[in-house]
Design an enzyme around this catalytic site. Structure first.
Site, PDB file in Angstrom:
ATOM      1  N   GLU A  35       0.881  -1.155   0.000  1.00 30.32           N
ATOM      2  CA  GLU A  35       0.000   0.000   0.000  1.00 30.32           C
ATOM      3  C   GLU A  35       0.927   1.215   0.000  1.00 30.32           C
ATOM      4  OE1 GLU A  35      -3.336   1.912   2.950  1.00 30.32           O
ATOM      5  OE2 GLU A  35      -2.770  -0.176   3.269  1.00 30.32           O
ATOM      6  N   ARG A 260       4.402 -12.817  10.104  1.00 37.57           N
ATOM      7  CA  ARG A 260       5.157 -11.616   9.752  1.00 37.57           C
ATOM      8  C   ARG A 260       6.485 -11.608  10.514  1.00 37.57           C
ATOM      9  NH1 ARG A 260       1.967  -7.292   9.700  1.00 37.57           N
ATOM     10  NH2 ARG A 260       3.552  -5.757  10.186  1.00 37.57           N
ATOM     11  N   LYS A 270       4.307   0.716   9.365  1.00 37.45           N
ATOM     12  CA  LYS A 270       4.441   1.974   8.637  1.00 37.45           C
ATOM     13  C   LYS A 270       3.807   3.139   9.389  1.00 37.45           C
ATOM     14  CE  LYS A 270       2.918   0.176   4.850  1.00 37.45           C
ATOM     15  NZ  LYS A 270       2.409  -0.071   3.500  1.00 37.45           N
TER      16      LYS A 270
HETATM   17  P1  ATP Z   1       2.572  -2.181   8.161  1.00 41.69           P
HETATM   18  O1  ATP Z   1       1.962  -3.090   9.164  1.00 41.69           O
HETATM   19  O2  ATP Z   1       4.013  -1.911   8.366  1.00 41.69           O
HETATM   20  O3  ATP Z   1       1.798  -0.930   7.948  1.00 41.69           O
HETATM   21  P2  ATP Z   1       1.317  -3.358   5.959  1.00 41.69           P
HETATM   22  O4  ATP Z   1       1.050  -4.800   6.072  1.00 41.69           O
HETATM   23  O5  ATP Z   1       0.200  -2.428   6.150  1.00 41.69           O
HETATM   24  O6  ATP Z   1       2.551  -3.004   6.821  1.00 41.69           O
HETATM   25  P3  ATP Z   1       1.468  -3.351   3.145  1.00 41.69           P
HETATM   26  O7  ATP Z   1       1.991  -2.304   2.254  1.00 41.69           O
HETATM   27  O8  ATP Z   1       0.011  -3.602   3.155  1.00 41.69           O
HETATM   28  O9  ATP Z   1       1.972  -3.018   4.589  1.00 41.69           O
HETATM   29  O10 ATP Z   1       2.264  -4.696   2.951  1.00 41.69           O
HETATM   30  C1  ATP Z   1       2.659  -5.257   1.728  1.00 41.69           C
HETATM   31  C2  ATP Z   1       2.966  -6.709   1.968  1.00 41.69           C
HETATM   32  O11 ATP Z   1       4.016  -6.858   2.909  1.00 41.69           O
HETATM   33  C3  ATP Z   1       1.767  -7.458   2.544  1.00 41.69           C
HETATM   34  O12 ATP Z   1       1.635  -8.665   1.844  1.00 41.69           O
HETATM   35  C4  ATP Z   1       2.145  -7.683   3.972  1.00 41.69           C
HETATM   36  O13 ATP Z   1       1.558  -8.859   4.430  1.00 41.69           O
HETATM   37  C5  ATP Z   1       3.656  -7.762   3.914  1.00 41.69           C
HETATM   38  N1  ATP Z   1       4.259  -7.378   5.192  1.00 41.69           N
HETATM   39  C6  ATP Z   1       4.058  -6.231   5.878  1.00 41.69           C
HETATM   40  N2  ATP Z   1       4.740  -6.236   7.049  1.00 41.69           N
HETATM   41  C7  ATP Z   1       5.389  -7.424   7.100  1.00 41.69           C
HETATM   42  C8  ATP Z   1       6.251  -8.038   8.060  1.00 41.69           C
HETATM   43  N3  ATP Z   1       6.576  -7.434   9.194  1.00 41.69           N
HETATM   44  N4  ATP Z   1       6.732  -9.268   7.775  1.00 41.69           N
HETATM   45  C9  ATP Z   1       6.412  -9.881   6.618  1.00 41.69           C
HETATM   46  N5  ATP Z   1       5.609  -9.364   5.692  1.00 41.69           N
HETATM   47  C10 ATP Z   1       5.089  -8.151   5.917  1.00 41.69           C
HETATM   48 MG    MG Z   2      -1.627  -2.800   5.007  1.00 44.75          MG
END
Ligand code: ATP
Ligand code: MG
Length: 565
Positions: A35, A260, A270
């Protein structure tokens, strides 16, 4: 496709089986779906390595898809930064760069189809009412009073929602599933909401935007994704993911969840990282203390070391927290192989070699990298006055202190043996200078008589020294689990106030003046450093400490403090 090797983890095992059984014609298609609302962090690196890695290993492809269903402002900056970070990690999407917003038209068509099938309805409950009707984990929810609208009425309302006739928050389009479903996600979840906002790509074309659960499965389906890998928190959303695809009877990818990445002393979210940026706690998303890919890159972490770290962590179904020490270990391992060794003295103490000629000088051979013979040697100047590190001298050494003290002999790296003959102190008794003698026979760092000298010190010739800036970093957070806020506080209260220490006038051997931006070096006996591409000036490199050699921060801290004690 790997043949002999046992698949490394449960995801690869699943993909392996699907390929073998000919599911989807043996095709593998994955996607990385960030995102664009922040910079990528090291947790994302795990997802990237998995999404792109699995595709690569099974002869498939991985799409880069920006999940931009939520209209916000600064998104273009994030899109560009995310692309750069993925490329840096070593992965490429070729011509498969997609935006969820490209599918808004298609998603809307599908929504009309759901309405026509009687599987979705327009609901006039306010957000608070929706919450009230939803029930709890232990109590079923109640049907919305608008649930029995006819498909014709719903279609008319949906089209008017789309046309912008209604204010924000006044209506939603909801799936008609089951308000008593044990999984709360299945209790008539929202599909579209009204948001009178501009979108970074579609501008003002839309004033209704699809919800994540509805959008994501369709994005995957439209792109023909075979395996949709995501983190564990989406496990409870999978029934809904499947429900939409089943109702619409479209291509059905399989969602598979993995744990994760969590790291000690590190915040990987983020939203939280952006708070650090907004509050000026750090200098930006690419501050070398940040766990963002742009931050750790600026700090000097290499893509290879991140990939090796992700590999070592592996993929599992159960949440766990990885020791940040493992990441540092992977970085050290990689830099040890590639970094040229140099000398600089962070906390200088002057040493005068009394029996060395006033204007004498000597250019000594210095091995660039003992781990890599092809890196060769260079000449380093020696003269009568040199600097050594303050903590390499002790007036009254304890046992096992093999460095300088009155009467003690040590080796100067690749130079000479010197003996401390006299100690000059100021009025308060602080050591300000050492007077030493040297053994000319020991040139290069060894003696013909092979006498034993245990300590080897790094040094810099005072006359030849250039000045560099060293920026020493400690962990951004002071406790292993920074997400745990103290009573009445937030995660920000766990920040380490001493995470940055700047030494603007570090004497260094002359070769350091000609380092280029992005060079990765080792400062002997201190650590690995990266030439900061933004702060460095011609002839004045600014060195970000990537990671200490073996010493923990605490030891370095001790070396730096305690002057003359
Ligand atoms: P955050 O929790 O940091 O805001 P998010 O999951 O909202 O992260 P996205 O941009 O939606 O961020 O994530 C893109 C991809 O990265 C998704 O498939 C998510 O599952 C994966 N991802 C995000 N954080 C992690 C993590 N700590 N470990 C492994 N994969 C992750
Ligand atoms: Mg997300």
């Amino acid at each position: 496709m790997p043949t002999d090797d046992e698949p490394r983890d449960f995801i690869r095992r699943k993909v392996y089986e699907d390929v073998r059984s000919g599911k989807h014609g043996g095709k593998v298609m994955t996607r990385f779906p960030p995102e664009p609302n922040g910079y990528l962090h090291i947790g994302h690196a795990k997802a990237i390595c998995l999404d792109f890695g699995v595709a690569e290993e099974f002869g498939g492809k991985c799409n880069l898809r920006f999940d931009d269903t939520n209209p916000t402002r600064e998104e273009t900056e994030y899109v560009e930064a995310i692309k750069e970070d993925i490329r840096w990690l070593g992965y490429y999407w070729e011509d498969r760069l997609y935006f969820a917003s490209d599918y808004f038209g298609k998603m809307y068509e599908y929504a009309e189809r759901l309405v026509e099938m009687g599987k979705a309805f327009v609901c006039d409950l306010s957000p608070e009412e929706v919450r009230e009707y939803r029930g709890t984990l232990t109590e079923p929810g109640r049907n919305s009073p608008y649930r029995n609208r006819t498909p014709e009425e719903n279609l008319d309302l949906l089209r008017r929602m789309k046309a912008g006739e209604f204010p924000e928050g006044s209506r939603t389009l909801r799936a008609k599933i089951d308000m008593a479903h044990p999984n709360m996600n299945m209790r008539d979840p929202a599909i579209y909401r009204i948001l009178h906002r501009s979108h970074h790509r579609t501008g003002d074309e839309w004033c209704i935007y699809p919800m994540y659960d509805y959008a994501h499965c369709l994005e995957d389906s439209i792109e023909g994704i075979t395996h949709s890998l995501c983190t564990l928190e989406f496990e409870d959303n999978r029934p809904l993911y499947d429900w939409f695809l089943d109702q619409l009877d479209v291509f059905h990818p399989q969602q598979i969840e993995f744990a994760r990445l969590n790291l000690t002393y590190t915040v990987l979210s983020k939203r939280k990282l952006s708070r650090l940026v907004e509050n000026g706690v750090v200098d930006g998303w690419d501050d070398p203390r940040m766990p963002t890919l742009s931050g750790i890159r600026r700090r000097g972490y290499t893509a290879e070391s991140i990939r090796s770290f992700v590999d070592k962590v592996g993929v599992a179904k159960r949440e766990s927290t990885v020791d940040v020490g493992l990441l540092e270990h992977c970085v050290r391992e990689d830099l040890n192989r590639r970094a040229t060794r140099y000398m600089a003295v962070l906390d200088p103490l002057k040493v005068v070699i009394e029996d060395y000629p006033e204007d004498g000088e000597d250019w000594l051979d210095f091995v660039n990298n003992p781990e890599d013979e092809s890196a060769g040697t260079r000449k380093v100047p020696f003269s009568r006055e040199i600097y050594v590190n303050r903590k390499d001298f002790m007036m009254e050494p304890p046992r096992k202190f093999y460095r300088l003290s009155p009467g003690r002999e040590v080796r100067l790296r690749y130079a000479y043996y010197i003996r401390c003959e006299d100690v000059v102190t100021d009025r308060e008794g602080n050591v300000v200078e050492l007077r030493c003698s040297h053994d000319p026979e020991s040139r290069g760092g060894s003696t013909p008589d092979g006498r034993k000298v245990r300590g080897t010190l790094h040094w810099v010739s005072a006359r030849h020294a250039v000045t560099v800036e060293a920026r020493l970093y400690d962990r951004l957070f002071g406790i292993p689990n920074p997400m745990k806020a103290p009573e009445g506080g937030t995660f920000m209260d766990n920040l380490n106030p001493d995470s940055l220490r700047v030494l603007p006038e570090v004497p260094a051997e002359p070769a350091l003046a000609s380092l280029g931006p992005e060079d990765l070096i080792q400062l002997e006996r201190i650590g690995y450093f990266h030439v900061d591409p933004q702060r460095s000036r011609e002839g004045y490199p600014v060195l970000n400490m990537t990671v200490a050699l073996r010493d923990s921060w605490a030891k370095i801290e001790k070396k730096l403090s305690g002057h003359g004690k």
